[in-house]
Design a protein around this motif. Sequence first.
Motif, PDB file in Angstrom:
ATOM      1  N   PRO A  34       0.808  -1.216   0.000  1.00 17.28           N
ATOM      2  CA  PRO A  34       0.000   0.000   0.000  1.00 17.28           C
ATOM      3  C   PRO A  34       0.853   1.283   0.000  1.00 17.28           C
ATOM      4  O   PRO A  34       1.867   1.357   0.699  1.00 17.28           O
ATOM      5  N   PHE A  35       0.471   2.252  -0.806  1.00 19.89           N
ATOM      6  CA  PHE A  35       1.173   3.529  -0.943  1.00 19.89           C
ATOM      7  C   PHE A  35       1.162   4.285   0.389  1.00 19.89           C
ATOM      8  O   PHE A  35       2.151   4.902   0.781  1.00 19.89           O
ATOM      9  N   ASP A  36       0.020   4.196   1.096  1.00 20.41           N
ATOM     10  CA  ASP A  36      -0.124   4.925   2.356  1.00 20.41           C
ATOM     11  C   ASP A  36       0.915   4.472   3.373  1.00 20.41           C
ATOM     12  O   ASP A  36       1.441   5.272   4.153  1.00 20.41           O
ATOM     13  N   ARG A  37       1.194   3.168   3.343  1.00 20.73           N
ATOM     14  CA  ARG A  37       2.157   2.606   4.316  1.00 20.73           C
ATOM     15  C   ARG A  37       3.560   3.217   4.088  1.00 20.73           C
ATOM     16  O   ARG A  37       4.255   3.535   5.039  1.00 20.73           O
ATOM     17  N   ALA A  38       3.912   3.347   2.805  1.00 22.09           N
ATOM     18  CA  ALA A  38       5.226   3.934   2.472  1.00 22.09           C
ATOM     19  C   ALA A  38       5.277   5.385   2.934  1.00 22.09           C
ATOM     20  O   ALA A  38       6.292   5.842   3.492  1.00 22.09           O
ATOM     21  N   GLU A  39       4.160   6.120   2.704  1.00 17.40           N
ATOM     22  CA  GLU A  39       4.107   7.523   3.134  1.00 17.40           C
ATOM     23  C   GLU A  39       4.231   7.641   4.647  1.00 17.40           C
ATOM     24  O   GLU A  39       4.948   8.499   5.159  1.00 17.40           O
ATOM     25  N   LYS A  40       3.537   6.725   5.345  1.00 16.39           N
ATOM     26  CA  LYS A  40       3.551   6.715   6.805  1.00 16.39           C
ATOM     27  C   LYS A  40       4.980   6.467   7.322  1.00 16.39           C
ATOM     28  O   LYS A  40       5.441   7.108   8.268  1.00 16.39           O
ATOM     29  N   PHE A  41       5.693   5.532   6.648  1.00 16.62           N
ATOM     30  CA  PHE A  41       7.090   5.206   7.028  1.00 16.62           C
ATOM     31  C   PHE A  41       7.973   6.464   6.882  1.00 16.62           C
ATOM     32  O   PHE A  41       8.771   6.778   7.750  1.00 16.62           O
ATOM     33  N   ASN A  42       7.749   7.161   5.771  1.00 13.50           N
ATOM     34  CA  ASN A  42       8.538   8.378   5.483  1.00 13.50           C
ATOM     35  C   ASN A  42       8.340   9.404   6.585  1.00 13.50           C
ATOM     36  O   ASN A  42       9.308  10.012   7.065  1.00 13.50           O
ATOM     37  N   ARG A  43       7.044   9.601   6.953  1.00 12.95           N
ATOM     38  CA  ARG A  43       6.740  10.595   7.998  1.00 12.95           C
ATOM     39  C   ARG A  43       7.293  10.149   9.349  1.00 12.95           C
ATOM     40  O   ARG A  43       7.818  10.936  10.106  1.00 12.95           O
ATOM     41  N   GLY A  44       7.174   8.864   9.613  1.00 12.78           N
ATOM     42  CA  GLY A  44       7.644   8.298  10.897  1.00 12.78           C
ATOM     43  C   GLY A  44       9.142   8.496  11.080  1.00 12.78           C
ATOM     44  O   GLY A  44       9.613   8.790  12.188  1.00 12.78           O
ATOM     45  N   ILE A  45       9.891   8.344  10.001  1.00 15.10           N
ATOM     46  CA  ILE A  45      11.357   8.504  10.064  1.00 15.10           C
ATOM     47  C   ILE A  45      11.707   9.942  10.438  1.00 15.10           C
ATOM     48  O   ILE A  45      12.653  10.190  11.194  1.00 15.10           O
ATOM     49  N   ARG A  46      10.942  10.907   9.907  1.00 13.62           N
ATOM     50  CA  ARG A  46      11.225  12.307  10.188  1.00 13.62           C
ATOM     51  C   ARG A  46      11.092  12.603  11.680  1.00 13.62           C
ATOM     52  O   ARG A  46      11.774  13.487  12.201  1.00 13.62           O
ATOM     53  N   LYS A  47      10.193  11.839  12.353  1.00 14.36           N
ATOM     54  CA  LYS A  47      10.000  12.057  13.786  1.00 14.36           C
ATOM     55  C   LYS A  47      11.242  11.661  14.595  1.00 14.36           C
ATOM     56  O   LYS A  47      11.439  12.146  15.710  1.00 14.36           O
TER      57      LYS A  47
END
Length: 1179
Positions: free
Chosen positions: A885-898
Amino acid sequence: MAVETLSPDWEFDRVDDGSQKIHAEVQLKNYGKFLEEYTSQLRRIEDALDDSIGDVWDFNLDPIALKLLPYEQSSLLELIKTENKVLNKVITVYAALCCEIKKLKYEAETKFYNGLLFYGEGATNASMVEGDCQIQMGRFISFLQELSCFVTRCYEVVMNVVHQLAALYISNKIAPKIIETTGVHFQTMYEHLGELLTVLLTLDEIIDNHITLKDHWTMYKRLLKSVHHNPSKFGIQEEKLKPFEKFLLKLEGQLLDGMIFQACIEQQFDSLNGGVSVSKNSTFAEEFAHSIRSIFANVEAKLGEPSEIDQRDKYVGICGLFVLHFQIFRTIDKKFYKSLLDICKKVPAITLTANIIWFPDSFLIQKIPAAAKLLDRKSLQAIKIHRDTFLQQKAQSLTKDVQSYYVFVSSWMMKMESILSKEQRMDKFAEDLTNRCNVFIQGFLYAYSISTIIKTTMNLYMSMQKPMTKTSVKALCRLVELLKAIEHMFYRRSMVVADSVSHITQHLQHQALHSISVAKKRVISDKKYSEQRLDVLSALVLAENTLNGPSTKQRRLIVSLALSVGTQMKTFKDEELFPLQVVMKKLDLISELRERVQTQCDCCFLYWHRAVFPIYLDDVYENAVDAARLHYMFSALRDCVPAMMHARHLESYEILLDCYDKEIMEILNEHLLDKLCKEIEKDLRLSVHTHLKLDDRNPFKVGMKDLALFFSLNPIRFFNRFIDIRAYVTHYLDKTFYNLTTVALHDWATYSEMRNLATQRYGLVMTEAHLPSQTLEQGLDVLEIMRNIHIFVSRYLYNLNNQIFIERTSNNKHLNTINIRHIANSIRTHGTGIMNTTVNFTYQFLKKKFYIFSQFMYDEHIKSRLIKDIRFFREIKDQNDHKYPFDRAEKFNRGIRKLGITPEGQSYLDQFRQLISQIGNAMGYVRMIRSGGLHCSSNAIRFVPDLEDIVNFEELVKEEGLAEETLKAARHLDSVLSDHTRNSAEGTEYFKMLVDVFAPEFRRPKNIHLRNFYIIVPPLTLNFVEHSISCKEKLNKKNKIGAAFTDDGFAMVLLMAAGVAYILKLLDQYREFDSLHWFQSVREKYLKEIRAVAKQQNVQSASQDEKLLQTMNLTQKRLDVYLQEFELLYFSLSSARIFFRADKTAAEENQEKKEKEEETKTSNGDLSDSAVSADPVVK
């Protein structure tokens, strides 16, 4: 005739058949033919050698030397033969003594003067170790012993001369006279005695001025004292020490205390055993004084005049004789003493040898203190003041003197050329010989005058320790050149001079004989008999007989002595005697012309004044117009060499010569050659770079030097080398241009232009560098990239399709690019060996990067998220059609920034993307190296007509039976061709190598954490696309920091195993990644959003809300851009997969390898079977 050996049986009348005559004619004809051929061969050699006989002027290089000195083997006893036996004995004794004095003088001048003068030379204070002084003195003791024997011999000869003269002039009227001496004056004897006293006086002066010799002697005595205390330590027997010490004391007393001359004149001249009485002999005393005055009268008239020949040397002898006379007879002629001192006003100082200068006033005052008291102090002080005045005046008049002598010598040379070039006419033969004689003597007189000026001025400055001005130095050096020019003139025309000299001597002998015969007739015509008249007649007959023969030194000496007896009783009229004396003087000069010219032109004294050489070279460099004068100066410097060979204080005189050679060469390099090289290089550079704004080079404003004149000079011979200025400068420029071209190959065209200019402007034949020249397309050098690969991969971005690297950012208005042509040119410059080295460097770089990669993957935060994502995907893949899922990849990206960001605003994933991009760039660089290598090889092999059918040159050469060198060359050619063929057909599979080297390590159980990599690829691609769009948008903005339009390094990494394709290959995870169907998921997501926006647009178009429509258009455009970027990334990854054969798993690859090996074995087995089965058939 051959001896007849025929037996009696064979005796018969011989018939003359004429065969012997025919045979003789044939032989004569052959001999004539040989002579003709030989003559023509000699003529060809003569034509090949021009006047200068070779490029270099050096007497020592003459293959054949021409000595003009007359020589005969007759002894004195054979020459002195008259019927007057008593006169014979007198003349024989005096002639033998004069010959002995000449030999002693020659030995002193060549051996002892030089041995003493050069003692201590050849070793500087810096290079001398403690103990060297004593070693040098130890070597020198034997020389001092020889000198002691020589001095003793001189004493004996002086004693003998005095006794022989005293025996002839007897005051005792009762005692019988040997010959009648009234009116007989053996002036020649006194002159010779004066020469011997001058030798002793010179030895005293040399030792007195030699501080080094005295210092070393003192040290040597101290050493001997140490040895005396402990002889066993030095391995010396004590009984041998005492005699040695006594011997040293004797040497010191005799030689080193400045008493050589004094000891000679203080000898006991009166025989104790009732022999010859000297001091009480009043007749001898008068004769002695008369002879001194006669010689002085002749000397005084000529001293300081242009016609002066050797009067200075005779004046030294007169002073010696005067002191000897005073010592023996204890009488003094005050008037004559004053006359001797008055000469000091004309001649303040006299050079005895080399740098030894002698002051007559000091000598006379010191040796005859009683007479000095009679003179007032003012007159003595006036002499010293006059010496200072003389030096000042000389310094002022030097420039004028140089100009005058320049004109004199030039006109003399023209006269010499003119007279010697004319053919001699028989009707004017005598006149022509007289002219030639006068010209030769004039040349000698100029040489004497110039030599005297140089020696006196230089040595006076040195002795009085006064500084010389640069103008004086230059003037004196000009005079040295003139001196050598005179010598060169005689040398150059030596063939004609040699021919003329023999004729001139005969002509002069004829004139002398004529004068003597007139006098002889006058004596014979007088019938009165007396013993005195008989002596006169015998003397004239002896002179006449002696003149009939070669003009040797011995014969001229005998004539001089005979005429001393023959001129008494007014045999000659006054108007006859003077011309005879002039003729005899000319005969002396002409007979020894070459030797006398060589002695006067000898510049050995320059060794002691070599400090002037740098100033001289600076002057030559500044006034390049007459650069050819360097030859004369080097000829003068070479004159020191024969004298140096008599040095005895070193292991070999070669050491001294080497030191001198080295010193002169260092000065020459520093003051002329290096300056010339730099100036020529500067001139060439400025001429080539005239387009730049440089200093004003207008010759009318800044002046101009024509340095090209230095290159027209013939090579200069110095010691065992030739100094070729042209070759030296050419070598310097070749070396400089070559070295600078290797450092900056792109400057090859500039240096090539400078080479051409050097040839055109200075006539220098330059060597081509033969370096591979860089083109304008060279770009960054492979070596440079290889050394700084870590910087390169971070600063450059890779374009996969065009195979091009583009600089990320630059301070200039342009960006650098690197493509295959650049790499190919670079490989052509450095050779194909650079390719393997580059790959090795890349391997080292990848090792470091993979270590960071592993650390990132091992991080707990990253690892836990990745494991969570893998579990999540496994759970939902059946529901989600096996798509990540595309959303999962986006979520991972945002999570890393945290987890945190860098000061530049980069997350950990951004940094990881950069790492992957750099690995990809490195792999892209390897790919480009391989392509560049293929490009370079194909360019090199393009001249081979058919690559499938290349001729074997080695075999062709063997067939033709050519030389071994040709065979070797052919073998090399075959090797080169096969290498190029192989390289152009196949490149080395560098990618495969880099996979094989890392894959086993990546797949090991300990690196299990790397197996999660495939799941991080979706967020990575998302991150990359966002970064890529952001960079491309910045291109249209004013502030372009961070702008870029390509970065396939990431793509290379992602699926080409150079990056992800490379890493996935290493981890054997391409199946796992494919199972995510990530790009399908992305495509579906964006298409769905695009359709939704399009539907909304249709709905809103009816409501006519423009702002909303604009927003929707921008949204659609943004979605299109994102979709396009993802598609581009997908295509790049698909391309990259091909390089690493990412369609096969590790297991499949292993299976394929095994199958290949089995096939090879099978084929080998079939071949061996067929070979076995074929054998019987062959038999």
